[in-house]
Structures are given as structure tokens and as C-alpha cells.
Scaffold this motif. Sequence first.
Motif, PDB file in Angstrom:
ATOM      1  N   LYS A   1       0.817  -1.224   0.000  1.00  0.00           N
ATOM      2  CA  LYS A   1       0.000   0.000   0.000  1.00  0.00           C
ATOM      3  C   LYS A   1       0.845   1.265   0.000  1.00  0.00           C
ATOM      4  O   LYS A   1       0.358   2.343   0.353  1.00  0.00           O
ATOM      5  CB  LYS A   1      -0.903   0.015   1.252  1.00  0.00           C
ATOM      6  CG  LYS A   1      -1.963  -1.057   1.283  1.00  0.00           C
ATOM      7  CD  LYS A   1      -3.080  -0.730   0.314  1.00  0.00           C
ATOM      8  CE  LYS A   1      -4.123  -1.833   0.307  1.00  0.00           C
ATOM      9  NZ  LYS A   1      -5.077  -1.662  -0.781  1.00  0.00           N
TER      10      LYS A   1
ATOM     11  N   ALA B   1      -0.702   4.130  -1.837  1.00  0.00           N
ATOM     12  CA  ALA B   1      -2.100   4.466  -1.561  1.00  0.00           C
ATOM     13  C   ALA B   1      -2.167   5.739  -0.714  1.00  0.00           C
ATOM     14  O   ALA B   1      -1.251   6.048   0.047  1.00  0.00           O
ATOM     15  CB  ALA B   1      -2.762   3.312  -0.829  1.00  0.00           C
TER      16      ALA B   1
ATOM     17  N   LEU C   1      -7.694   3.909   2.155  1.00  0.00           N
ATOM     18  CA  LEU C   1      -7.438   2.797   3.084  1.00  0.00           C
ATOM     19  C   LEU C   1      -8.635   2.569   4.003  1.00  0.00           C
ATOM     20  O   LEU C   1      -9.409   3.477   4.271  1.00  0.00           O
ATOM     21  CB  LEU C   1      -6.217   3.114   3.955  1.00  0.00           C
ATOM     22  CG  LEU C   1      -4.881   3.370   3.256  1.00  0.00           C
ATOM     23  CD1 LEU C   1      -3.826   3.722   4.303  1.00  0.00           C
ATOM     24  CD2 LEU C   1      -4.436   2.164   2.455  1.00  0.00           C
TER      25      LEU C   1
END
Lengths: 224, 249
Positions: free
Chosen positions: B132, B135, B140
Motif C-alpha cells: 500500500k 495508496a 485505506l
Amino acid sequence: MVFDTLVAEFPFLLRGLWIGLQLLAALLTLGFVLGLTLSVMSVYGHWTLRLFTLLFERVFRGIPEIVLLLLFFYGIGELIPMSPFIAAVIALGLRSTAYQAQIFRGAMQSVDDGEVMAARALGLSRLATIRHIVLPQALRRSIGPWTNEYSSELKATSLAYVIGVVELTRQASYIVSNLQGNTLTVFAVVAAMYFVVNRLGNAGLYALERKMAIPGFEGRGRET
Amino acid sequence: MSDTPILSVRNIRKTYGGIEVLKGVSFDLERGQSKIVIGPSGTGKSTLLRCINLLSPPDDGSVILDGVTVEQKGINQLRAQIGFVFQEFNLFTHLCVLDNVRLAQRNVLGRSRHEATRRAMEELERVGLADKLDAYPAELSGGQKQRASIARALAMDPKLILFDEPTSALDPELTGEVVQVMKELANAGMTMLVVSHEMGFAKAAADEVIFMEGGVIVEQGPPSTLFTQPEHARTSQFLQMLTHEHHET
């Protein structure tokens, strides 16, 4: 007939537009730099700085643009000689400062306090927190409201006409007096030119807003 | 040095709007120890954490971190040694996960971009977010956000980490992943002070439980003792209420 003259005179209009755009760029830049400074002072500064920014904003938002132009060019210009263009940049730029400071202040205050606290908890100084956390978010959120400021100042450049800046509107009035009439046609062309520049500028700003949007948020860079 | 506590909190007092929230709180935290603070809401637990790193400076008392008094002078370097995990995560909205974990390493510790990236990757891997990195927080889940914020704290190599109700803002099905990370940290020897009613963590990973009420520490002790035979009636009442609540939800 009229159109032949218009074609012949069009370079003058373009020259006027160019001066107007230079004035616009200069006054918006001045307003951006000073407005951002004032907004940081008004959110994070000592109370004396906050009072100063409050008074500045009250004064420059409370006086008509034309009066400011006359005040700077004929009034202050008598003590410190300056060209009409410079007087217009300062008068309109300071007024824009007051409006832009409000835009940035609102955007800075809308940044989540929790993020500011997290930055301080990690050891970032106040200044580093403003620079790395508050401003990057606040400036993104300012683009939308700033399109209003762009439109409004573009139109305000036409007022510099009264102190003799040879911008688009003044060029148009020269042409009208030379042509002895055709007022409607000439000013219609001028109106269209302002309109196009306004639309192009706003389209550019909206594109910037989309480009800068933070992933994960829906819509045109708007965070909810 | 190793037998002196890593954190020593002495007689902390704090008044908010005329109400004394903390009425003289003292305790020690040893290196590698994890303590959990429980107690009714409004009893000053979160305020206590904020007093430790001066996010909310105490009116009286002192905080000593590894032999150094925590004070306004040089506070930024001291805060860098105290990790803080917030209930609301407080990730930086405009930065991707990797940059969230790198920013303070670069800005406060002066690490190179390369070194900051390396440490960030290590900690993100530890909390299970290696996939991630790019991201943004808004992309999230709550549990992922909290794990990213734990990685952000860990990457600073802090002497201890303060957790302020780290699972309270999470949906019940997401608390497990955060508690799991916290347990692993405690077992790996991280020094932790946790304000939470997460009994799973308290029983499995806390060395000591501190029960606070009305701005003072009522009693403290190892979970095995405090949960089964508390000294004070208030403690057992509170524990009963907690168990009751947990059964209901």
C-alpha cells in the motif's frame, strides 16, 4: 465597412489586452504572495499581527477599486511618482491581497487539527508543520474559491482605464472616438475578449484543481 | 542506565476550564515494558498521554524521558523520541502512505531520502502494508490507516510509543488487525503506554494495568492480579461494567 475598420484596429485591441493581462498577472502575483503571508500571520501569528491583518483586510475590502486607483495614482503618486501601470498594480494588488488572504485563511483553518497535532507529535516545528502539512492541503482547497478572485480581478483591470493605463477598455474607447460611432460593435468585441480570457483562465484553474486532487476523494478536488 | 525507567511521570496536574482533570499522577515505565491505562471516560487518560509529550503541557509535575526532563526547550527532538498513535489515525491526507512514514524521518531526524525510504519499507512491511505504499489515506480502511500510523511512529525509532485509544474509531471487525500488530510490538520488546479498553491486548500483552478514575491512579498491577483480585471496590465495579459491555457488543 465596420468590419474592415475592426480588422484594421484589432491589433490595438490585442495590445490593450496584453497590457491588461500583464496587469492581471502582476496584481494577482502580488496578492498571492502578500495574501498568503497575511493569512499565515492571521492564523498563527501574535495578536498584534492578527490585528494588523484584520485592519488591512477591512480597509482594502471596504474601499471601491476606482477610489483606490485614484488614491494611489493621484494621491500617493504625488509624493512618490509612479507610472499609471505601477499605481494600478499596487492599488488592485493590495485589494486582491485582502481577498486572497481570506481565501487562504479559510482553507488553512479547514485543515484537520488532528493532522497538525500528529505532525507536532512527530517533532515537526510549527513552521515545518505549516509548510509540509497545512499549506499543501490549504492551497489545493483554495483553487476553487480562487477562480472567483481571478474572474473578479480580470474585470477589475478595465478600471485602470481611469488613471490612464492603456489596457483593453481604453484602447476600445480610443477606437470608438476615432470611428465616430460603432460603439456597440467595438464594445461587443471587447466584451467577447474579456469573456474568452475569463473562460480560458477558469478552465485552466479547474484543470489544475483536478490534477492536484488527492486520490480517494470524489469530485473536483473537494474533500469531505 | 538500564535500571532507570525509560519514562518517569511525576505528579502531573492539569486543569481545563476550571476543572482539574489530572490531580497528581505518577508512574514509571521500564524499558521494554507495556502498560495499559483503563478507566471511565473523562477521567484524564488521553490528557495524561498529551501531557507526556507536551502536546498539552501539564500545569505542574514533570516528565523524565530516559534521564532527560521533557520541556519546551528542544521539544521537537524530544517528541521525535516519543511515538504517538491517535484514535483518529491523523494520517496526512495529501501524502501517500510511504510519504506519511518518510516525512518526519527526513524533516526531523534529517535522514537521507534513501535511508528514510528503507526504514519506512521495513516498518510498513512489519504492519502488513508493503503493498500500500502508493495508496493515499482516503483509499485505506480504518484498520489499514491505523497500521500505517503505527508504522509512521515506529520508523522514527522512538524510545516508547503512546497509544491513545487506537481501536476506538474502528469498526469491531477491524480492531483485531490493529491489536495483533500491537501485541507483536509488545512481544518484540517495544516500550508502550496504551490507553485502551481492549481487553484482548491487556490480557495478552500488557505487563501492567493502570486503573485511573477522577484524575488519579486508583491502582495498578499485573493483569493477572488486577483483573482477578482488584484491591479497590471501584476497580472491580469498573471491570464488571467493562466485561458486561463486551458481552453485549
